[in-house]
Enzyme design. Sequence first.
Site, PDB file in Angstrom:
ATOM      1  N   CYS A  24       0.858  -1.183   0.000  1.00 29.21           N
ATOM      2  CA  CYS A  24       0.000   0.000   0.000  1.00 29.21           C
ATOM      3  C   CYS A  24       0.894   1.233   0.000  1.00 29.21           C
ATOM      4  CB  CYS A  24      -0.939  -0.014   1.201  1.00 29.21           C
ATOM      5  SG  CYS A  24      -2.371   1.089   0.996  1.00 29.21           S
TER       6      CYS A  24
ATOM      7  N   CYS B  79      -0.204   4.277   1.847  1.00 25.89           N
ATOM      8  CA  CYS B  79      -0.626   5.270   2.838  1.00 25.89           C
ATOM      9  C   CYS B  79       0.448   5.582   3.880  1.00 25.89           C
ATOM     10  CB  CYS B  79      -1.920   4.834   3.516  1.00 25.89           C
ATOM     11  SG  CYS B  79      -1.831   3.256   4.376  1.00 25.89           S
TER      12      CYS B  79
ATOM     13  N   CYS C  65      -4.052   6.291   0.133  1.00 28.25           N
ATOM     14  CA  CYS C  65      -3.539   5.054  -0.461  1.00 28.25           C
ATOM     15  C   CYS C  65      -3.321   5.172  -1.962  1.00 28.25           C
ATOM     16  CB  CYS C  65      -4.505   3.905  -0.167  1.00 28.25           C
ATOM     17  SG  CYS C  65      -4.813   3.653   1.593  1.00 28.25           S
TER      18      CYS C  65
ATOM     19  N   LYS D  12     -12.631  -4.529   2.084  1.00 30.42           N
ATOM     20  CA  LYS D  12     -12.048  -3.687   3.134  1.00 30.42           C
ATOM     21  C   LYS D  12     -12.973  -2.496   3.365  1.00 30.42           C
ATOM     22  CE  LYS D  12      -7.840  -1.155   4.354  1.00 30.42           C
ATOM     23  NZ  LYS D  12      -6.476  -0.767   3.890  1.00 30.42           N
TER      24      LYS D  12
ATOM     25  N   ARG E  17      -3.299   3.108  12.740  1.00 29.81           N
ATOM     26  CA  ARG E  17      -2.767   4.354  12.192  1.00 29.81           C
ATOM     27  C   ARG E  17      -1.737   4.985  13.115  1.00 29.81           C
ATOM     28  NH1 ARG E  17      -8.664   6.085   9.679  1.00 29.81           N
ATOM     29  NH2 ARG E  17      -8.595   4.503   8.035  1.00 29.81           N
TER      30      ARG E  17
ATOM     31  N   ARG F 143     -11.204   7.954   3.954  1.00 28.42           N
ATOM     32  CA  ARG F 143     -10.963   6.982   2.885  1.00 28.42           C
ATOM     33  C   ARG F 143     -12.255   6.366   2.343  1.00 28.42           C
ATOM     34  NH1 ARG F 143      -5.805   4.654   6.246  1.00 28.42           N
ATOM     35  NH2 ARG F 143      -4.347   6.243   5.535  1.00 28.42           N
TER      36      ARG F 143
ATOM     37  N   GLU G  87     -17.007  -6.943  -5.104  1.00 26.87           N
ATOM     38  CA  GLU G  87     -15.561  -6.718  -4.962  1.00 26.87           C
ATOM     39  C   GLU G  87     -14.798  -8.040  -5.023  1.00 26.87           C
ATOM     40  OE1 GLU G  87     -13.622  -4.152  -4.780  1.00 26.87           O
ATOM     41  OE2 GLU G  87     -14.850  -2.415  -4.273  1.00 26.87           O
TER      42      GLU G  87
ATOM     43  N   LYS H 218     -11.797  -7.409   5.932  1.00 21.35           N
ATOM     44  CA  LYS H 218     -11.262  -6.518   6.961  1.00 21.35           C
ATOM     45  C   LYS H 218     -12.246  -5.392   7.219  1.00 21.35           C
ATOM     46  CE  LYS H 218      -7.364  -3.418   7.894  1.00 21.35           C
ATOM     47  NZ  LYS H 218      -6.141  -2.789   7.357  1.00 21.35           N
TER      48      LYS H 218
ATOM     49  N   SER I   8      -6.680  -3.798  14.573  1.00 21.45           N
ATOM     50  CA  SER I   8      -6.076  -3.142  15.733  1.00 21.45           C
ATOM     51  C   SER I   8      -7.096  -2.686  16.763  1.00 21.45           C
ATOM     52  CB  SER I   8      -5.240  -1.951  15.271  1.00 21.45           C
ATOM     53  OG  SER I   8      -6.039  -0.995  14.581  1.00 21.45           O
TER      54      SER I   8
ATOM     55  N   TYR J 293      -3.163  -9.613  15.923  1.00 22.39           N
ATOM     56  CA  TYR J 293      -2.162  -9.156  16.893  1.00 22.39           C
ATOM     57  C   TYR J 293      -2.168 -10.044  18.136  1.00 22.39           C
ATOM     58  CZ  TYR J 293      -2.496  -5.146  13.813  1.00 22.39           C
ATOM     59  OH  TYR J 293      -2.507  -4.354  12.692  1.00 22.39           O
TER      60      TYR J 293
END
Length: 323
Positions: A119, A121, A129, A194, A204, A216, A232, A247, A273, A312
């Site tokens: 990406c 960004c 992006c 996404k 971020r 976005r 998509e 996501k 996150s 994570y």
Amino acid sequence: MNSFIRHRRLRRNDAIRTMIREHHVRVDDLIYPLFVVEGKGMKNEIHSMPGIYQYSLDQLETELNELMQLGILSIMVFGVPLEKDEQGSQAYHSHGIVQEAIRWIKERFPQFYVIADTCLCQYTSHGHCGVVENGEVLNDPSLSLLAATAVSQAEAGADMIAPSNMMDGFVAEIRLALDQHGYEHIPILSYAVKYASGYYGPFRDAAQSKPQFGDRRSYQMDPANAREAMREATSDIAEGADLLMVKPGLAYLDIIYRVREAFSLPIVAYNVSGEYAMVKAAAKEGWIDERKVVEETLVGFKRAGADLILTYHAKDMANWLKG
């Protein structure tokens, strides 16, 4: 004689519950996100993501040894550059931070399967992006930069390319570029579905990728839309995607299920996150049992149809699986 069915017979003790368990999370299902930064001696904990760090290359060895001992051999590498510009040139520079990290890992830890986040960004001064002109994120001029990023990551030794930008046609452009440069064997994990989500805030902080203007929503999906997700995914498969990402994961289990029912490609759920941060914050206060909540969440992704989970929580889960 009782006429009702006794379902509880199969819940009576741990032995029978384990025997008939329908879905399992294995360490092989887990992909661990890894943030790499330029410089030396850097191990910076991300305030909004306790236990997650940014690492300079000289600090990676201990982390990778721990992952290896836990059996986590799949990682996704995210880069945080020192320099940013309008075109995000460090994303596709041959000595960009992700490219250098991939080489470093492959030279010292060849057993790891390295997935490259593809990406712009983190690398653009505006935090979007793609290419920006007069406040608009342009689709087609962004594609060549994304393709160049993917090729440079493959040249560095990436095992898989994971484009996350949500530009129209990005899979086709990247597939063509990889094939033309002799990387027909490199699979593409497309962030096919996404959403423009509020769950991304801590990421971020970690990737230093907050947009400097606007948001976005012109390229990431409206959280209210489900049929659009299928469009998509369909187009990304037609363009050459090998795996599909949904996501975020937790608020979109229905989307994972829909995609699973419609397509046979492997599906990856991104346990993002914000989902991680909420669990950590509540567990710190003693409001929840962290292990139970994490295990329940991850098995929920598998139950919905995900084959793999980018999370994570991977190290925690691997430790619990080891007993």
